[in-house]
Scaffold this motif. Structure first.
Motif, short mmCIF file in Angstrom:
data_model
loop_
_atom_site.label_atom_id
_atom_site.label_comp_id
_atom_site.label_asym_id
_atom_site.label_seq_id
_atom_site.Cartn_x
_atom_site.Cartn_y
_atom_site.Cartn_z
N ASN A 53 3.68 -8.34 -29.81
CA ASN A 53 4.67 -9.18 -30.47
C ASN A 53 6.06 -8.65 -30.19
OD1 ASN A 53 6.16 -10.83 -32.12
ND2 ASN A 53 4.86 -10.56 -33.92
N SER A 84 8.90 -9.84 -30.93
CA SER A 84 9.88 -10.00 -32.00
C SER A 84 9.99 -8.76 -32.88
CB SER A 84 9.53 -11.22 -32.87
OG SER A 84 8.28 -11.03 -33.50
N LYS A 113 -1.00 -17.14 -23.95
CA LYS A 113 -0.32 -17.31 -25.23
C LYS A 113 0.68 -16.18 -25.44
CE LYS A 113 -3.57 -20.04 -27.99
NZ LYS A 113 -4.48 -20.05 -29.17
N GLN A 114 0.31 -14.96 -25.08
CA GLN A 114 1.21 -13.83 -25.20
C GLN A 114 2.41 -13.99 -24.27
OE1 GLN A 114 -1.10 -10.29 -24.53
NE2 GLN A 114 -2.11 -10.41 -26.53
N SER A 160 3.60 -16.79 -23.03
CA SER A 160 4.40 -17.91 -23.50
C SER A 160 5.28 -17.50 -24.68
CB SER A 160 3.49 -19.07 -23.91
OG SER A 160 4.24 -20.16 -24.40
N TYR A 161 4.72 -16.74 -25.60
CA TYR A 161 5.50 -16.31 -26.76
C TYR A 161 6.63 -15.38 -26.35
CZ TYR A 161 6.80 -14.21 -31.18
OH TYR A 161 7.51 -13.76 -32.27
N THR A 162 6.34 -14.44 -25.47
CA THR A 162 7.39 -13.52 -25.00
C THR A 162 8.48 -14.28 -24.27
OG1 THR A 162 5.74 -11.75 -24.78
CG2 THR A 162 7.84 -11.45 -23.64
N SER A 178 9.36 -17.39 -24.81
CA SER A 178 10.13 -18.19 -25.78
C SER A 178 11.14 -17.32 -26.53
CB SER A 178 9.17 -18.86 -26.78
OG SER A 178 8.50 -17.89 -27.58
N VAL A 179 10.76 -16.09 -26.84
CA VAL A 179 11.70 -15.19 -27.52
C VAL A 179 12.76 -14.68 -26.55
CG1 VAL A 179 11.94 -13.03 -28.80
CG2 VAL A 179 9.97 -14.52 -29.23
#
Length: 431
Positions: A235, A237, A311-312, A314-316, A318-319
């Protein structure tokens, strides 16, 4: 007197009334425009000057200004406290040192990129500083937040007297973390390790090493950049708290903390999954989440791993690509394939991005390790992490799956799970 009045009448007759009015309006319009321009300039300086200083990484980066500011923030006092603690308004955070958090996913080429940084004598490269704080899936972060934040703060300020830093140094000396020293030239040097011949012949057997906070601080301060290679960070964030806490201690220090940066390494998901398959990681990953399912098929494991991986990523993404204040101007993304195929060009670009020079030692390492011609006298502590390979073959190794029907099925599953991410990262679909 009669002549003067006569001249005034002639002037009045020769000048149309409409023209007299237009000149008056023009003066008013010019005054309004000038006043508005001055107000806009003052507003611009008041609301964006701080952000410009905060987010400008170097001369090559476009300065980006945020609308959210001292005047427009819903919590102006909180923002002012952050600005004061960061020292942005007074320019205290200007530092020549960089703290680069190299984040990626397992089997994405981070060991290779880390060694490229390590070849530069001006870089302190640290291999997996969070290992074994969390498992390979990054699932125990919440239990060790304080230790991780403390450790990152230590590398930012070059003060290693916190409990997390002292534990880290002790494990480098004789604990289970000592094998990671092999991947860091600085941590394997005579500054810390006295039996340097063992570091070449048997790096894991060299236990005659000691890491004091003072020696570590001197090494840290002597480098232009500290690169922390991390794959156990699910994560991104969470790093926001690191960004805010790592620079609080700068008050009263003789040196400023390092500039904080995130380098995101991505790889074609097909290459990552194929690499995990070759070392048997897919089954271990699947069973860690499904302990009661022992007879699972390969297709299910590929689907599960690809889904989690993308998914990991994509999330990274996006942040990292957001306009969040703490990461704006501090995030940089690079593809493993580009580095593997064009290491000289890409590393020159990376070093330039971080205001560093491309050293001859880096060129020598590239020539010795990217064509499968590395010296066999240099052992690798873990064969799955070796870096002396043919880069072109590594990039295309996943294509061997296309030679069989079962392999094509795996590729099709990966592409279905990762199609959006692959398009975003400019990877062509094979199926």
């Amino acid at each position: 007197m009669r002549r003067k009045c006569r001249q005034q009448r002639l002037c009045a007759i020769s000048t149309p009334p409409t023209l007299i009015m237009s000149k008056g309006r023009l003066k008013v319009l010019l005054f309004v425009c000038l006043t508005s321009f001055v107000i806009l300039v003052v507003h611009f300086l008041l609301t964006t000057k701080i952000n410009a200083r905060e987010y400008k990484v170097n001369d090559r980066t476009v300065v980006q200004y945020r609308k959210e500011s001292v005047l427009e923030s819903t919590n102006g006092q909180t923002l002012l406290r952050r600005i004061g603690s960061l020292g942005i308004a007074s320019g205290k955070l200007k530092s020549n040192r960089k703290l680069i958090l190299l984040i990626t996913n397992m089997r994405s080429g981070s060991t290779f990129l880390g060694k490229l940084f390590d070849a530069n004598e001006k870089v302190l490269h640290v291999f997996e500083p969070f290992w074994p704080e969390v498992d390979d899936l990054g699932r125990r972060w919440s239990a060790t937040d304080d230790r991780k934040i403390g450790l990152l703060q230590s590398f930012s300020t070059c003060h290693f007297d916190s409990p997390s830093a002292l534990t880290f140094l002790a494990e480098l000396s004789s604990g289970r973390r000592q094998w990671t020293r092999y991947y860091s030239t600085a941590l394997s040097s005579a500054t810390f390790c006295h039996d340097t011949h063992l570091q070449v012949k048997q790096p894991e057997m060299n236990t005659n090493c000691s890491f004091s906070p003072t020696a570590m601080q001197q090494t840290c301060l002597s480098k232009q950049a500290v690169v922390l290679k991390v794959i156990r960070l699910a994560n991104i964030s969470r790093v926001e708290s690191v960004h805010e806490h790592a620079i609080i201690r700068h008050q009263g220090m003789s040196h400023t903390p390092a500039e904080f940066h995130i380098l995101h390494l991505v790889r074609d998901p097909r290459g990552t999954i194929h690499s995990r398959m070759k070392i048997g990681r897919l089954r271990r990953e699947y069973q860690s989440y499904h302990p009661n399912e022992q007879n699972v098929g390969n297709e299910a494991m590929v689907e599960f791993s690809a889904n989690r991986l993308c998914k990991q990523i994509s999330y990274t993404l996006s942040v990292g690509e957001s306009r969040l204040p703490w990461i704006l101007g501090k995030y940089f993304r690079v593809r493993f394939e580009d580095i593997a195929l064009h290491p000289v060009v890409q590393m020159t670009e990376l070093f330039h991005h971080y205001d560093m020079e491309m050293k001859p030692e880096v060129l020598h390492w590239i020539q010795s390790n990217t064509h499968g011609a590395a010296l066999h006298s240099q052992p690798q502590p873990r064969q799955s992490l070796q870096t002396n390979r043919n880069s072109t073959l590594v990039v295309d190794s996943w294509r061997i799956l296309l030679k069989s029907a079962k392999g094509r099925k795996y590729v099709d599953i990966i592409e279905k799970q990762c199609s959006d991410v692959m398009r975003h990262l400019r990877y062509d679909l094979a199926m």
